[in-house]
Design an enzyme around this catalytic site. Structure first.
Site, PDB file in Angstrom:
ATOM      1  CG  LEU A  15      49.959  14.209   6.576  1.00 23.46           C
ATOM      2  CD1 LEU A  15      48.262  14.935   6.310  1.00 23.46           C
ATOM      3  CD2 LEU A  15      50.033  13.044   5.676  1.00 23.46           C
ATOM      4  N   GLY A  16      53.645  16.279   8.189  1.00 26.05           N
ATOM      5  CA  GLY A  16      54.674  17.411   8.127  1.00 26.05           C
ATOM      6  C   GLY A  16      55.002  18.087   9.152  1.00 26.05           C
ATOM      7  CD  GLN A  17      57.224  16.324  13.134  1.00 25.18           C
ATOM      8  OE1 GLN A  17      58.453  16.055  12.969  1.00 25.18           O
ATOM      9  NE2 GLN A  17      56.771  15.814  14.565  1.00 25.18           N
ATOM     10  N   GLY A  18      56.989  21.347  11.409  1.00 19.96           N
ATOM     11  CA  GLY A  18      57.445  22.727  11.375  1.00 19.96           C
ATOM     12  C   GLY A  18      57.830  23.182  12.753  1.00 19.96           C
ATOM     13  CB  ALA A  19      59.630  26.552  13.664  1.00 18.00           C
ATOM     14  CB  THR A  20      54.788  27.439  14.911  1.00 22.34           C
ATOM     15  OG1 THR A  20      54.413  27.493  13.509  1.00 22.34           O
ATOM     16  CG2 THR A  20      56.127  28.659  15.284  1.00 22.34           C
ATOM     17  CB  ALA A  21      52.116  23.878  13.371  1.00 26.46           C
ATOM     18  CE  LYS A  38      50.715  25.024  10.304  1.00 30.96           C
ATOM     19  NZ  LYS A  38      50.698  26.094   9.219  1.00 30.96           N
ATOM     20  CG  ASP A 135      57.833  29.145   3.894  1.00 28.50           C
ATOM     21  OD1 ASP A 135      58.922  29.019   3.585  1.00 28.50           O
ATOM     22  OD2 ASP A 135      57.486  28.393   4.980  1.00 28.50           O
TER      23      ASP A 135
END
Length: 723
Positions: A15-21, A38, A135
């Site tokens: 569903l989504g990606q970030g720098a830490t998860a 998450k 954020d």
């Protein structure tokens, strides 16, 4: 597949990606309920333990319908990675909504108000719990659809959030660069050393950028080439922004920055909402934290918008639609002033129709008691003064249609196809607005003409009543003249001269009423002709197929766009696929040209034709309205003149009665002095003449009474409200 004790997910369901998860769509092992998990990666564990635990603690503390719910904190079976189990929002994020080609120029007004309400409510809950998000951006605002079919937006991703009171500061930097406060941008993106501390108002800057993005489909501050290409210019734009400006764009490399103090014309928001929103954006997109609004004022101003109701108003002469935002407790007086602000039509010049009938607004009537209005059933505003047509304001959509590059470039072609699709959606929206405007113009003019026909009938009725009064007065004047002549035996007395003047005045009234009758007949014929013309235009508008033609083209283009997105996923196209891709580019281009052709040669031309008809008919109608008022005043003046004549005749009759009474007394005295057996023939003749005069006097008195009843009727008709 990965799992925790109670949940299971496939790593392809991202569903989504970030720098830490990363966030995945998962299911409860027992109930099958969909959730979002998450999963934190190894990089997240390099952060201090306090930072790692912060998101868990923040989410546990929060409980609000506009903030994503935390169901559980679990660990994966093997790696013991921390997993947040959260509410699943099936419709993606606000960012995915804005990336839909349909919303490339911003959300619809109704959807924007939902975003405004949800984000403000969620942020308010954060501040009540002394939490700063740090954020806020469209990608961190998730969307789901409620049982009523309306969107519900929820704040998510509290990885950067922390507890912070209004007067506290922080020094760590988090966030996404396009939405970062300039002070944080300087340190986080430009890597410039500084000793600044940041307060809770940095969230307000991010909210301002997010709201601008949602309203327009674009970021407010854009250097040439995009925000991430020239970061120094990006910083320059945000820090050198003039007071009151809400956007700054650099159109050319090393070129000047164009500042905007209003939302763009391509935006779907009404003038009424823009006027409420722009001051808020101007005061939260303020780089100086000392000058920036605090949250209290932000909540006060945004809630002021959200607690207003909307009254739809169509200004007929100006051919323009307005949405008037007003509090439900505000009176009609306040409403009329709000209409004046948007239309420049003074309150005492405003008249309204609703569904074909005059609509009266009593000064103290509160807005919640107004009749319900919609975009297709607004209050139709008329001005008693001539107004210039404004029409539907729009930017020529041809300016937004990009062209494909000749060579095959799946990334560039997909981007161009998306821009073309966005332009088609915008063209279709403008076309619908033009068609709605045409229908409202034709419908409004039809109502006004029907109302004028009714007014002609009322004026004609007043004229006929006046003619009846005139006829009676003329008969009365003739009888009165004969009486005076009979009593005074042809002597030249002042009363006979006055009666001659009465006769002259009544002759003038006769001529005036005759002219009125002729004018009203002409107007009735003209109005019938205008009605026929309008009915023909309305028939043509109902038979308009241009919208459907464009919708068919759009449906085909959406299928082609899916192929472009599919091609974008391929690193390289095979020969046959490349040939098909080229054909798709040609077809998309042809369809785009057809949409533009239908828009320019059909929609715009028909709209302009109706606008021209509207102009000529409006001028004719308003001249007729003025002439009808003059005719009505003329009939009223005739009535006043006849009432004066009536009063004189009453006065003359009284004088004549006194004269006859005196002669009767004289006869009685003579009769009493004579012997009973004596009879004077002359005296007998006088008695008979007196009796005849009394009969004639009674006839004249009856006529005057009849006139009085006609005067009352005339006064009653005069008090009937017109257009």
């Amino acid at each position: 597949m990965q799992s925790t004790l109670n949940y299971l997910w496939n790593t392809e369901d991202v569903l989504g990606q970030g720098a830490t998860a990363s966030v995945y769509k998962a299911r409860n092992k027992k109930s099958g309920e969909l959730v979002a998990v998450k999963v934190f990666n190894n990089a997240s564990y390099l952060r201090p333990q306090e930072v790692q635990m912060r998101e868990f603690e923040v989410l546990r503390k929060l409980n609000h319908k506009n903030i994503i719910k935390l169901f559980a904190v679990e660990e994966t079976g093997n790696s013991k990675q921390k997993v947040l189990v959260m509410e699943y929002c099936s419709r993606g994020s606000l960012l995915s909504v804005l990336e839909d080609p349909e919303n490339a120029f911003g959300l619809s007004e109704s959807e924007f108000l939902i975003v405004l309400h949800c984000v403000v409510s969620g942020i308010n809950h954060l501040r009540e719990n002394s939490i700063v998000h740090r954020d806020i951006k469209p990608g961190n605002i998730m969307r789901m659809v409620g049982e009523d079919g309306q969107s519900i937006y929820k704040l998510t991703d509290f990885g950067a959030a922390r507890e912070l009171d209004d007067d506290e500061k922080f020094v760590s930097v988090y966030g996404t660069e396009e939405y970062l406060h300039p002070d944080m941008y300087e340190r986080a993106v430009l890597r410039k050393p500084q000793q600044k501390a940041y307060g809770v108002t940095v969230d307000l800057w991010s909210i301002g950028v997010t709201f601008y993005h949602a309203a327009t489909g674009s970021l407010p501050f854009v250097p040439f080439g995009g925000p991430r290409r020239n970061k120094e210019i990006m910083y320059k734009i945000t820090t050198e922004k003039p007071a009151g400006a809400i956007a700054g764009v650099q159109r050319q490399e090393n070129g000047p920055i164009k500042w905007s103090y209003e939302l763009p014309i391509t935006c779907q928001l009404s003038v009424g909402l823009k006027s409420q929103l722009v001051p808020i954006l101007a005061n939260i997109l303020e780089v100086d934290q000392e000058k920036c609004w605090g949250f209290d004022q932000f909540f006060a101003e945004t809630n002021d918008i959200l607690h207003r109701i909307v009254v739809h108003v169509f200004s007929l002469q100006q051919a323009a639609m307005h949405r008037i935002y007003i509090h439900s407790y505000n009176t009609a007086t306040v409403f009329l002033e709000a209409v004046f602000t948007q239309t420049d039509i003074a309150p005492h010049h405003q008249e309204y129709f609703l569904e074909g009938h005059p609509y009266q607004l009593e000064p103290n009537l509160q807005a919640h008691d107004f009749s319900t209005t919609t975009e297709n059933s607004p209050l139709t505003l008329l001005s008693i003064e001539p107004e210039e047509p404004v029409g539907v304001k729009f930017r020529d959509p041809a300016l937004d249609f990009p062209k494909f590059v000749p060579k095959v470039d799946v990334l560039a072609d997909c981007s161009t196809a998306k821009a073309v699709l966005s332009a088609v959606h915008q063209t279709l929206r403008i076309s619908r607005s033009l068609l709605t405007c045409q229908e409202l113009i034709l419908r409004g003019l039809y109502w006004v003409i029907k109302s004028l026909k009714a007014e002609c009938s009322r004026v004609l009725e007043r004229k006929e009543t006046a003619v009846s009064m005139l006829t009676c007065l003329q008969h009365t004047e003739v009888k009165a003249f004969m009486l005076f002549d009979s009593v005074f035996g042809g002597n030249k007395i002042p009363e006979l001269k006055d009666l001659a003047e009465v006769k002259t005045k009544l002759q003038t009234v006769t001529e005036d009423l005759s002219r009125c009758s002729h004018s009203i007949s002409e107007y009735q014929g003209t109005l019938d002709s205008l009605l026929s013309e309008l009915l023909e235009h309305r028939k043509q508008a109902h038979e308009n197929r241009s919208i459907r033609q464009m919708e068919c083209c759009l449906e085909k283009m959406q299928l082609l766009y899916k192929q472009f997105k599919k091609a974008r996923m391929s690193l390289r196209l095979a020969y046959n696929e490349e040939q098909i891709h080229k054909l798709d580019k040609l077809n998309l281009g042809h369809l785009a040209k057809k949409v533009l052709s239908v828009f320019q040669d059909d929609c715009v031309q028909k709209y302009q034709a109706v606008l021209a008809t509207h102009g000529s008919i409006t001028r004719e109608i308003w001249q007729m309205r003025e002439h009808l008022k003059k005719l009505s005043n003329s009939i009223a003046a005739c009535g006043v003149e006849m009432m004066g004549c009536q009063e004189y005749l009453h006065h003359a009759l009284d004088k004549l009665s006194q004269k006859i009474l005196q002669e009767k007394l004289n006869v009685a005295q003579v009769s009493s002095a004579l012997p009973p057996i004596y009879t004077n023939p002359a005296h007998q003749d006088m008695v008979l003449r007196m009796q005849a005069l009394r009969k004639q006097m009674k006839s004249v008195a009856d006529d005057l009474e009849c006139n009085n009843s006609i005067i009352e009727r005339l006064s009653g008709v005069a008090s009937t409200p017109g257009v």
